[in-house]
Design a protein around this motif. Structure first.
Motif, short mmCIF file in Angstrom:
data_model
loop_
_atom_site.label_atom_id
_atom_site.label_comp_id
_atom_site.label_asym_id
_atom_site.label_seq_id
_atom_site.Cartn_x
_atom_site.Cartn_y
_atom_site.Cartn_z
N GLN A 35 0.84 -1.19 0.00
CA GLN A 35 0.00 0.00 0.00
C GLN A 35 0.88 1.24 0.00
O GLN A 35 1.47 1.60 1.02
CB GLN A 35 -0.93 0.01 1.20
CG GLN A 35 -1.93 1.16 1.16
CD GLN A 35 -2.90 1.15 2.33
OE1 GLN A 35 -2.73 0.43 3.30
NE2 GLN A 35 -3.95 1.94 2.23
N GLY B 15 -4.86 2.54 -2.52
CA GLY B 15 -5.35 1.30 -1.95
C GLY B 15 -4.30 0.21 -2.06
O GLY B 15 -3.33 0.34 -2.81
N PRO B 16 -4.46 -0.86 -1.30
CA PRO B 16 -3.49 -1.96 -1.37
C PRO B 16 -3.44 -2.59 -2.77
O PRO B 16 -4.44 -2.66 -3.46
CB PRO B 16 -4.03 -2.96 -0.35
CG PRO B 16 -4.85 -2.14 0.60
CD PRO B 16 -5.46 -1.07 -0.24
N LEU C 287 3.61 0.70 2.84
CA LEU C 287 3.14 -0.15 3.92
C LEU C 287 2.87 -1.53 3.32
O LEU C 287 2.15 -1.65 2.33
CB LEU C 287 1.85 0.42 4.52
CG LEU C 287 1.21 -0.35 5.67
CD1 LEU C 287 2.11 -0.30 6.91
CD2 LEU C 287 -0.17 0.21 5.99
#
Lengths: 113, 110
Positions: B37, B42-43, B88
């Motif tokens: 992410q 968004g992931p 992340l």
């Protein structure tokens, strides 16, 4: 290409206002639909999901979402928001036998007390 | 408590280095997915592991590799780090069609 779009990147509301966050996906096959929430400093949590059946689904904390197949949409709603709803909200779609979730970019919701 | 644990929580690496991130899924879950992410996005799906095999892979280069152990825990390895790998990294513990997420590992490449 398969994609998920969320209409608003930032939303600011006052407490007690009604909320609707848009989510559209581009895929003509079978889908499973999800809304996740990420509160500040916390992990992603499932708000609600749709697999089949009643297109109006209810989730935690008073949230609901409606799947409209003809519009490829899965909008999130809450009649009256609270300050504690301040968070980032993500729509995610699981398409057919694909193992991955495809995610929208997220909507940051800020509730003014 | 998500039940999905990731380590470390934060990491700073230099360009060109290699990194290993770890994930323990929820008890009883045998499938793990990894997502990246980036800030403001968004992931993005990296890959999924089931029964110690990579079952599906997203659009990531071969520098990203993984492993799943007999106890279902998993590692994500990234070689030859680039500045653009700063993100992340999320581990998802899968049960049926539901994904349960850990807190993530914040990787910064300098």
């Amino acid at each position: 290409a398969q994609s998920v779009s969320q209409h608003n990147h930032h939303v600011i509301l006052s407490e007690a206002a009604s909320l609707e966050l848009g989510c559209n996906y581009s895929y003509g096959g079978t889908v499973n639909l999800f809304w996740y929430v990420q509160y500040p400093g916390q992990h992603l949590q499932l708000l609600l999901k749709y697999f089949s059946g009643d297109p109006l689904v209810k989730g935690i904390k008073g949230f609901e979402a409606e799947f409209i197949k003809s519009k490829f949409s899965f909008n999130l709603r809450k009649p009256s928001v609270q300050w504690s709803d301040t968070a980032e909200y993500f729509c995610a779609v699981h398409m057919d036998s694909n193992y991955q979730l495809i995610w929208g970019a997220g909507t940051k919701l800020i509730i003014k007390p | 408590d998500a039940g999905v644990t990731q380590s470390p929580t934060h990491l700073i690496k230099t360009r060109g280095q290699q990194v290993t991130l770890r994930c323990s899924p929820k008890s009883g879950h045998d499938t793990v997915s990894w997502y990246q992410q980036a800030l403001g996005q968004g992931p993005q799906f990296i890959f999924q592991y089931y029964e110690e095999e990579e079952r599906q892979r997203g659009n990531f280069p071969d520098r990203f590799s993984g492993h799943q152990f007999p106890n279902y825990s998993s590692e994500l390895n990234v070689n030859a780090l680039l500045l653009g790998d700063s993100a992340l990294y999320l581990c998802a513990s899968i049960s049926g069609q539901e994904a349960f997420f850990g807190q993530g590992t914040r990787l910064t490449v300098v």
